[in-house]
Design an enzyme around this catalytic site. Structure first.
Site: not given
Length: 322
Positions: A85, A166, A178, A182
């Protein structure tokens, strides 16, 4: 006329030389060690399988025992799985120590930082700090932590670091953690690439568009968004309108059908090029949507970006209020 002919031939010659240079490969890669994060599903899972077949000695980290067992069942005995993890610093250090004992003096040729999550994507005023925290912890802090713990082994081998970012690291088209994560990965990647030049380590960044993976499962994305919607205060719901959620979901589904890349293998091909090319690229933009829409749009003025992106937004109830 002669000038234009010579100009054309010069351009063709440069293009041909660039193509030839791009195809040049590093020799004697068979048996080299590479470490890949996020191998339960998606890009990491396919990469582990393909690189195993190509003769790399793959360390594939998985989040779950189920993912590790399923991967191990379809790969060679040479591939080794490990539970990791990336949010757990102690676990990262233990895995790095284990990798060091395995590679010994040879070092680690490749590190592919692929592990990542999407997290809730919703308007910013729907969200709480925890909705931002988890994607940032996994996509950014986890990636950095794995990198700095593996870096001595990469430097020893004068190897490669491949960070999976991304196209959302160049253009934010939804709220949530998110896209900030990124964008930050892009910044870390660029600074790391320059820092490692002196050590003969190449650092590459892959920028996929929208691909069909577990991370972009429409049902899961909608479910997370619905949970947030149901918990919103009445005044926020009133501002957006009771029909907003359904209309927004329909628009997102339509956009997904247009942009979604079903074949994920081009992303793995970019990983392979980054790991094996004598002249790897600094950035790899992957996916038709990323190459022909999101990527070019990211370079345009903000007024054009806003105009095009807002055309896909549902009109708010508050906008119609007098």
């Amino acid at each position: 006329m002669l000038f234009y002919i010579l100009l054309f031939l010069g351009i063709v010659s440069l293009w041909w030389r660039w193509r030839a240079r791009d195809r040049m490969k590093v020799t004697s890669l068979t048996g080299k060690y590479i470490f890949i994060t996020g191998c339960d599903t998606g890009f990491g899972n396919m990469a582990a399988k393909i690189f195993d077949k190509k003769g790399f000695r793959v360390f594939a980290s998985c989040l779950t025992e189920t993912g590790a067992k399923e991967l191990k069942a379809v790969t060679s005995k040479q591939l080794q799985t490990v539970l990791l993890d990336v949010r757990d610093s102690d676990s990262v250090k233990k895995v790095a120590a284990w990798v060091k004992s395995e590679v010994q003096s040879e070092g680690l040729w490749g590190l592919v930082n692929n592990a990542g999550i999407l997290g809730p994507t919703a308007p910013t005023d729907w969200l709480e700090i925890e909705h931002f925290r988890e994607p940032i912890e996994v996509n950014l802090i986890g990636l950095i932590n794995v990198t700095i713990n593996m870096l001595p082994l990469i430097k020893k081998a004068k190897g490669r670091i491949v960070n999976v970012s991304s196209i959302g690291g160049r253009l934010a088209f939804s709220g949530g953690g998110y896209f900030p994560s990124k964008f930050a990965v892009e910044g870390f990647n660029d600074s790391l690439r320059r820092d490692m030049k002196a050590f003969g380590v190449n650092v590459c960044c892959i920028q996929p568009g929208l691909f069909k993976t577990a991370l972009t499962d429409p049902a899961q994305v909608l479910k997370e968004k619905e949970v947030i919607w149901e918990k919103l205060p009445p005044d926020i719901k009133q501002q957006y309108g009771e029909e907003y959620f359904q209309k927004d979901a329909a628009k997102k589904e339509k956009l997904s059908k247009i942009c979604l890349n079903k074949d994920i293998s081009p992303v793995i091909q970019c990983m392979e090029h980054a790991l094996t090319s004598l002249h790897p690229h600094a950035h790899y933009v992957v996916g038709q949507d990323a190459k022909w829409f999101w990527g070019p749009l990211a370079k345009m003025p903000a007024v054009i970006q806003d105009f095009l992106l807002l055309r896909n937004r549902v009109e708010l109830a508050a906008s119609n209020a007098k």
